[in-house]
Design a protein around this motif. Structure first.
Motif, PDB file in Angstrom:
ATOM      1  N   GLY A  63       0.795  -1.215   0.000  1.00  0.00           N
ATOM      2  CA  GLY A  63       0.000   0.000   0.000  1.00  0.00           C
ATOM      3  C   GLY A  63       0.823   1.258   0.000  1.00  0.00           C
ATOM      4  O   GLY A  63       2.048   1.227  -0.161  1.00  0.00           O
ATOM      5  N   THR A  64       0.118   2.363   0.192  1.00  0.00           N
ATOM      6  CA  THR A  64       0.745   3.673   0.239  1.00  0.00           C
ATOM      7  C   THR A  64       0.150   4.476   1.388  1.00  0.00           C
ATOM      8  O   THR A  64      -0.996   4.264   1.786  1.00  0.00           O
ATOM      9  CB  THR A  64       0.532   4.457  -1.064  1.00  0.00           C
ATOM     10  N   CYS A  65       0.965   5.408   1.891  1.00  0.00           N
ATOM     11  CA  CYS A  65       0.522   6.280   2.969  1.00  0.00           C
ATOM     12  C   CYS A  65       1.159   7.651   2.787  1.00  0.00           C
ATOM     13  O   CYS A  65       2.325   7.759   2.422  1.00  0.00           O
ATOM     14  CB  CYS A  65       0.926   5.688   4.325  1.00  0.00           C
ATOM     15  N   PHE A  66       0.366   8.682   3.046  1.00  0.00           N
ATOM     16  CA  PHE A  66       0.886  10.043   3.085  1.00  0.00           C
ATOM     17  C   PHE A  66       0.115  10.802   4.153  1.00  0.00           C
ATOM     18  O   PHE A  66      -1.121  10.759   4.191  1.00  0.00           O
ATOM     19  CB  PHE A  66       0.738  10.771   1.745  1.00  0.00           C
ATOM     20  N   ALA A  67       0.849  11.489   5.016  1.00  0.00           N
ATOM     21  CA  ALA A  67       0.236  12.329   6.047  1.00  0.00           C
ATOM     22  C   ALA A  67       1.106  13.561   6.235  1.00  0.00           C
ATOM     23  O   ALA A  67       2.324  13.497   6.076  1.00  0.00           O
ATOM     24  CB  ALA A  67       0.110  11.568   7.362  1.00  0.00           C
ATOM     25  N   TYR A  92       6.405   6.885  11.189  1.00  0.00           N
ATOM     26  CA  TYR A  92       6.152   7.600   9.939  1.00  0.00           C
ATOM     27  C   TYR A  92       6.564   9.065  10.117  1.00  0.00           C
ATOM     28  O   TYR A  92       6.185   9.715  11.087  1.00  0.00           O
ATOM     29  CB  TYR A  92       4.667   7.512   9.555  1.00  0.00           C
ATOM     30  N   THR A  93       7.315   9.589   9.150  1.00  0.00           N
ATOM     31  CA  THR A  93       7.765  10.978   9.168  1.00  0.00           C
ATOM     32  C   THR A  93       6.828  11.832   8.317  1.00  0.00           C
ATOM     33  O   THR A  93       6.512  11.464   7.181  1.00  0.00           O
ATOM     34  CB  THR A  93       9.203  11.071   8.614  1.00  0.00           C
ATOM     35  N   ALA A  94       6.409  12.957   8.856  1.00  0.00           N
ATOM     36  CA  ALA A  94       5.484  13.854   8.166  1.00  0.00           C
ATOM     37  C   ALA A  94       5.948  14.174   6.751  1.00  0.00           C
ATOM     38  O   ALA A  94       7.146  14.371   6.497  1.00  0.00           O
ATOM     39  CB  ALA A  94       5.327  15.152   8.961  1.00  0.00           C
ATOM     40  N   ASN A  95       4.998  14.197   5.829  1.00  0.00           N
ATOM     41  CA  ASN A  95       5.206  14.582   4.424  1.00  0.00           C
ATOM     42  C   ASN A  95       6.156  13.671   3.663  1.00  0.00           C
ATOM     43  O   ASN A  95       6.712  14.070   2.645  1.00  0.00           O
ATOM     44  CB  ASN A  95       5.678  16.041   4.337  1.00  0.00           C
ATOM     45  N   ASP A  96       6.330  12.450   4.129  1.00  0.00           N
ATOM     46  CA  ASP A  96       7.206  11.474   3.475  1.00  0.00           C
ATOM     47  C   ASP A  96       6.345  10.403   2.799  1.00  0.00           C
ATOM     48  O   ASP A  96       5.814   9.532   3.481  1.00  0.00           O
ATOM     49  CB  ASP A  96       8.126  10.842   4.517  1.00  0.00           C
ATOM     50  N   PRO A  97       6.169  10.466   1.477  1.00  0.00           N
ATOM     51  CA  PRO A  97       5.353   9.459   0.808  1.00  0.00           C
ATOM     52  C   PRO A  97       5.912   8.057   1.077  1.00  0.00           C
ATOM     53  O   PRO A  97       7.095   7.814   0.895  1.00  0.00           O
ATOM     54  CB  PRO A  97       5.461   9.810  -0.673  1.00  0.00           C
ATOM     55  N   LEU A  98       5.064   7.162   1.536  1.00  0.00           N
ATOM     56  CA  LEU A  98       5.493   5.819   1.920  1.00  0.00           C
ATOM     57  C   LEU A  98       4.796   4.787   1.048  1.00  0.00           C
ATOM     58  O   LEU A  98       3.577   4.780   0.926  1.00  0.00           O
ATOM     59  CB  LEU A  98       5.146   5.567   3.394  1.00  0.00           C
ATOM     60  N   THR A 122      -3.950  16.536   6.147  1.00  0.00           N
ATOM     61  CA  THR A 122      -3.918  15.643   4.993  1.00  0.00           C
ATOM     62  C   THR A 122      -3.556  14.237   5.452  1.00  0.00           C
ATOM     63  O   THR A 122      -2.591  14.052   6.199  1.00  0.00           O
ATOM     64  CB  THR A 122      -2.862  16.102   3.960  1.00  0.00           C
ATOM     65  N   PHE A 123      -4.326  13.250   4.992  1.00  0.00           N
ATOM     66  CA  PHE A 123      -4.060  11.844   5.304  1.00  0.00           C
ATOM     67  C   PHE A 123      -4.613  11.000   4.171  1.00  0.00           C
ATOM     68  O   PHE A 123      -5.780  11.133   3.797  1.00  0.00           O
ATOM     69  CB  PHE A 123      -4.736  11.451   6.621  1.00  0.00           C
ATOM     70  N   ARG A 124      -3.744  10.163   3.607  1.00  0.00           N
ATOM     71  CA  ARG A 124      -4.157   9.233   2.552  1.00  0.00           C
ATOM     72  C   ARG A 124      -3.525   7.875   2.850  1.00  0.00           C
ATOM     73  O   ARG A 124      -2.303   7.782   2.984  1.00  0.00           O
ATOM     74  CB  ARG A 124      -3.715   9.721   1.172  1.00  0.00           C
ATOM     75  N   LEU A 125      -4.358   6.849   2.935  1.00  0.00           N
ATOM     76  CA  LEU A 125      -3.870   5.505   3.226  1.00  0.00           C
ATOM     77  C   LEU A 125      -4.644   4.511   2.376  1.00  0.00           C
ATOM     78  O   LEU A 125      -5.884   4.526   2.368  1.00  0.00           O
ATOM     79  CB  LEU A 125      -4.061   5.186   4.713  1.00  0.00           C
ATOM     80  N   TYR A 126      -3.912   3.675   1.634  1.00  0.00           N
ATOM     81  CA  TYR A 126      -4.503   2.630   0.799  1.00  0.00           C
ATOM     82  C   TYR A 126      -3.788   1.326   1.116  1.00  0.00           C
ATOM     83  O   TYR A 126      -2.558   1.285   1.113  1.00  0.00           O
ATOM     84  CB  TYR A 126      -4.359   2.973  -0.689  1.00  0.00           C
ATOM     85  N   VAL A 127      -4.552   0.272   1.374  1.00  0.00           N
ATOM     86  CA  VAL A 127      -3.992  -1.010   1.803  1.00  0.00           C
ATOM     87  C   VAL A 127      -4.570  -2.124   0.924  1.00  0.00           C
ATOM     88  O   VAL A 127      -5.794  -2.215   0.759  1.00  0.00           O
ATOM     89  CB  VAL A 127      -4.332  -1.300   3.282  1.00  0.00           C
TER      90      VAL A 127
END
Length: 134
Positions: A63-67, A92-98, A122-127
């Protein structure tokens, strides 16, 4: 000259709003099933917790995560859907696309994101559950 290994590969763009359970695949037989997603920002020390999922027949959680604020992401695994004995976590580090890929170590899975001391805007998480990874 192009790479013959990529000859038949197709690229799919995953848009927000794809319903959980929708199967996405390419011609190289990569299969992903969307398990959970969220775009709702978390408050101070807020927690996103996915539902419990059976991942039998799949080998990886991807997945991906961004916060925009720091926090902790946790992948939790269980053999009996009651006791969560296999937990992997990452600061997780802020503003670091994972982008992530975690081996499925038990038949049941859930994911948590624990926000830090500042509310997110801002928060985006897809699993996804995946049979193989790229």
């Amino acid at each position: 000259m192009s790479d013959p290994c990529l000859k038949d590969e197709k690229i799919y763009v995953i848009l927000s709003g794809v319903a959980p359970g929708v199967v996405l695949s390419t011609t190289l037989d990569y299969t992903q099933v969307l398990l959970a997603s969220s775009i709702v920002p978390l408050g101070i020390a807020g927690i996103y917790a996915s539902a419990l999922f059976s991942i039998q027949g799949y080998n990886f959680i991807t997945g991906t995560c961004f916060a925009d604020q720091s926090g902790t992401i946790q992948w939790e695994f269980s053999s009996d859907a009651v006791n969560w004995d296999g937990i992997q976590s990452l600061a997780y580090t802020a503003n670091d696309p994972l982008g992530f890929s975690v081996p499925g170590v038990a038949p049941n899975f859930r994911l948590r994101f624990i926000n830090g001391a500042v509310a997110q805007t801002t928060f985006r998480l897809y699993v996804y559950q995946s049979k193989t990874i790229r």
